[in-house]
Design a protein around this motif. Structure first.
Motif, mmCIF file in Angstrom:
data_model
loop_
_atom_site.group_PDB
_atom_site.id
_atom_site.type_symbol
_atom_site.label_atom_id
_atom_site.label_comp_id
_atom_site.label_asym_id
_atom_site.label_seq_id
_atom_site.Cartn_x
_atom_site.Cartn_y
_atom_site.Cartn_z
ATOM 1 N N PRO A 92 -14.552 23.214 -29.814
ATOM 2 C CA PRO A 92 -15.100 22.510 -30.975
ATOM 3 C C PRO A 92 -14.835 21.001 -30.892
ATOM 4 C CG PRO A 92 -13.711 24.364 -31.638
ATOM 5 C CD PRO A 92 -13.465 24.135 -30.183
ATOM 6 N N VAL A 93 -15.569 20.251 -31.707
ATOM 7 C CA VAL A 93 -15.270 18.837 -31.916
ATOM 8 C C VAL A 93 -14.518 18.734 -33.239
ATOM 9 C CG1 VAL A 93 -17.505 18.372 -33.051
ATOM 10 C CG2 VAL A 93 -16.213 16.492 -32.038
ATOM 11 N N PHE A 94 -13.483 17.919 -33.274
ATOM 12 C CA PHE A 94 -12.635 17.779 -34.458
ATOM 13 C C PHE A 94 -12.810 16.409 -35.101
ATOM 14 C CE2 PHE A 94 -10.699 21.454 -32.695
ATOM 15 C CZ PHE A 94 -9.944 22.052 -33.698
ATOM 16 N N ALA A 95 -12.553 16.337 -36.387
ATOM 17 C CA ALA A 95 -12.518 15.065 -37.107
ATOM 18 C C ALA A 95 -11.409 15.143 -38.143
ATOM 19 C CB ALA A 95 -13.850 14.765 -37.778
ATOM 20 N N ALA A 96 -10.875 13.994 -38.491
ATOM 21 C CA ALA A 96 -9.846 13.935 -39.528
ATOM 22 C C ALA A 96 -10.119 12.746 -40.437
ATOM 23 C CB ALA A 96 -8.456 13.819 -38.915
ATOM 24 N N ALA A 97 -9.672 12.874 -41.667
ATOM 25 C CA ALA A 97 -9.743 11.786 -42.643
ATOM 26 C C ALA A 97 -8.364 11.631 -43.262
ATOM 27 C CB ALA A 97 -10.788 12.095 -43.712
ATOM 28 N N VAL A 98 -7.930 10.390 -43.421
ATOM 29 C CA VAL A 98 -6.575 10.126 -43.917
ATOM 30 C C VAL A 98 -6.600 8.978 -44.924
ATOM 31 C CG1 VAL A 98 -4.222 9.431 -43.326
ATOM 32 C CG2 VAL A 98 -5.526 10.860 -41.739
ATOM 33 N N ILE A 99 -5.945 9.182 -46.058
ATOM 34 C CA ILE A 99 -5.671 8.099 -47.010
ATOM 35 C C ILE A 99 -4.174 7.843 -46.947
ATOM 36 C CG2 ILE A 99 -5.742 7.327 -49.409
ATOM 37 C CD1 ILE A 99 -8.032 9.305 -49.882
ATOM 38 N N LEU A 100 -3.786 6.701 -46.422
ATOM 39 C CA LEU A 100 -2.365 6.373 -46.304
ATOM 40 C C LEU A 100 -1.790 5.928 -47.641
ATOM 41 C CD1 LEU A 100 -2.366 4.434 -42.915
ATOM 42 C CD2 LEU A 100 -1.560 6.776 -43.328
ATOM 43 N N ASP A 101 -0.489 6.112 -47.791
ATOM 44 C CA ASP A 101 0.250 5.672 -48.978
ATOM 45 C C ASP A 101 0.923 4.339 -48.640
ATOM 46 O OD1 ASP A 101 1.974 5.229 -51.081
ATOM 47 O OD2 ASP A 101 2.647 7.318 -51.220
ATOM 48 N N ALA A 132 -3.362 11.596 -48.818
ATOM 49 C CA ALA A 132 -4.253 12.734 -48.586
ATOM 50 C C ALA A 132 -4.654 12.755 -47.117
ATOM 51 C CB ALA A 132 -5.501 12.637 -49.461
ATOM 52 N N TRP A 133 -4.867 13.957 -46.596
ATOM 53 C CA TRP A 133 -5.385 14.094 -45.237
ATOM 54 C C TRP A 133 -6.099 15.434 -45.109
ATOM 55 C CZ3 TRP A 133 -3.698 18.263 -42.324
ATOM 56 C CH2 TRP A 133 -2.518 18.882 -42.742
ATOM 57 N N HIS A 134 -7.067 15.477 -44.217
ATOM 58 C CA HIS A 134 -7.763 16.730 -43.950
ATOM 59 C C HIS A 134 -8.316 16.699 -42.535
ATOM 60 C CE1 HIS A 134 -9.538 20.528 -45.298
ATOM 61 N NE2 HIS A 134 -10.527 20.236 -44.471
ATOM 62 N N ILE A 135 -8.227 17.830 -41.861
ATOM 63 C CA ILE A 135 -8.767 17.991 -40.505
ATOM 64 C C ILE A 135 -9.883 19.026 -40.567
ATOM 65 C CG2 ILE A 135 -8.269 18.648 -38.125
ATOM 66 C CD1 ILE A 135 -5.281 17.971 -38.774
ATOM 67 N N GLN A 160 -17.994 14.492 -41.951
ATOM 68 C CA GLN A 160 -18.372 14.724 -43.346
ATOM 69 C C GLN A 160 -17.452 15.756 -43.981
ATOM 70 O OE1 GLN A 160 -21.150 17.745 -44.763
ATOM 71 N NE2 GLN A 160 -22.651 16.081 -44.884
ATOM 72 N N ARG A 161 -17.190 16.847 -43.276
ATOM 73 C CA ARG A 161 -16.320 17.901 -43.797
ATOM 74 C C ARG A 161 -14.912 17.375 -44.065
ATOM 75 N NH1 ARG A 161 -18.454 22.510 -39.492
ATOM 76 N NH2 ARG A 161 -20.146 23.308 -40.791
ATOM 77 N N ALA A 162 -14.387 16.594 -43.137
ATOM 78 C CA ALA A 162 -13.030 16.069 -43.298
ATOM 79 C C ALA A 162 -12.937 15.112 -44.480
ATOM 80 C CB ALA A 162 -12.580 15.376 -42.013
ATOM 81 N N CYS A 163 -13.886 14.205 -44.556
ATOM 82 C CA CYS A 163 -13.845 13.173 -45.606
ATOM 83 C C CYS A 163 -14.060 13.778 -46.986
ATOM 84 C CB CYS A 163 -14.896 12.108 -45.318
ATOM 85 S SG CYS A 163 -14.756 10.651 -46.377
ATOM 86 N N ASN A 164 -15.024 14.666 -47.105
ATOM 87 C CA ASN A 164 -15.355 15.224 -48.421
ATOM 88 C C ASN A 164 -14.309 16.203 -48.936
ATOM 89 O OD1 ASN A 164 -17.657 13.699 -48.441
ATOM 90 N ND2 ASN A 164 -19.061 15.382 -48.032
ATOM 91 N N ALA A 165 -13.411 16.661 -48.067
ATOM 92 C CA ALA A 165 -12.370 17.608 -48.492
ATOM 93 C C ALA A 165 -11.110 16.909 -48.998
ATOM 94 C CB ALA A 165 -12.010 18.525 -47.330
ATOM 95 N N LEU A 166 -11.047 15.595 -48.915
ATOM 96 C CA LEU A 166 -9.839 14.879 -49.331
ATOM 97 C C LEU A 166 -9.577 15.048 -50.827
ATOM 98 C CD1 LEU A 166 -10.277 11.506 -47.406
ATOM 99 C CD2 LEU A 166 -8.547 13.259 -46.943
ATOM 100 N N GLN A 167 -8.304 15.270 -51.156
ATOM 101 C CA GLN A 167 -7.846 15.325 -52.547
ATOM 102 C C GLN A 167 -6.574 14.507 -52.661
ATOM 103 O OE1 GLN A 167 -9.241 16.517 -55.249
ATOM 104 N NE2 GLN A 167 -11.049 17.270 -54.140
#
Length: 201
Positions: free
Chosen positions: A29-38, A70-73, A95-102
């Protein structure tokens, strides 16, 4: 006011960095991640994941998961890659990684020069952003370590290919094992080297 992606004074608090790992390999698979740092919990050593050792990436991945707001892979499967092509599958994973952030991001900075469709927030692209924006660096590290872990699982399932060594890239070793054993279910049949190999069977 014109938005400058590198002007941190213009960044909202909930800024997400987004990056991918695994566009080039012939398998997995190809992976992506989204992270909001504190900003109150800085992480030393963030940088382009490709320039970090595996041990350092693993250490930083743990710190990111512990300290980020927040982070999501996410990933897109081999079947999705073969169905919609690797570029679109990469955009889908982002898109999946970014839209899943909470909590949800107010702005996403995407590494590269293409924006994924369907994001739930404003977004900008930044070429080589993983070397310039800490949140993108963090996303790069999470995506890379997640894919490397998956490659280890692929190796355990199909030890004859050496996925633990080449991570699915078209190295001489990988090509040699493909000639010997043929492709497995983890190989991307839409990629020219694999497609040609299957046509010649």
């Amino acid at each position: 006011m014109q938005f400058d992606v590198l002007n941190q004074a213009q960044w909202p608090l909930l800024l997400a960095g987004v990056d991918e790992a695994g566009r080039g390999p012939w398998a997995g698979p190809v992976f992506a991640a989204a992270v909001i740092l504190d900003p109150t919990k800085p992480i030393e050593g963030l940088g382009d994941s490709k320039k970090l050792s595996a041990k350092k990436r693993d250490q930083l991945a743990m710190a990111i998961k512990e300290r980020a707001l927040a982070w999501h892979i996410a990933s897109a499967s081999v079947a999705e890659i073969d169905h919609i092509n690797i570029l679109q599958a990469t955009m889908l994973a982002m898109q999946r990684a970014c839209n899943a952030l909470q909590p949800a991001a107010q702005l996403a900075l995407i590494d590269g020069n293409r924006l994924p469709a369907g994001l739930h927030c404003q977004a900008r692209t930044l070429v080589k952003g993983d070397a310039q924006v800490p949140a993108i660096s963090a996303a790069s590290i999470l995506a890379k370590t997640a894919r490397d872990a998956l490659c280890q699982q692929m190796h355990e399932a199909y030890p004859m290919y050496g996925f633990d060594q080449h991570k699915g890239y078209g190295t001489a070793l990988h090509q040699e094992r493909l000639r010997e054993h043929g492709p497995c279910v983890e190989h991307r049949r839409s990629f020219a080297p694999i497609r040609k190999m299957l046509e010649n069977v």
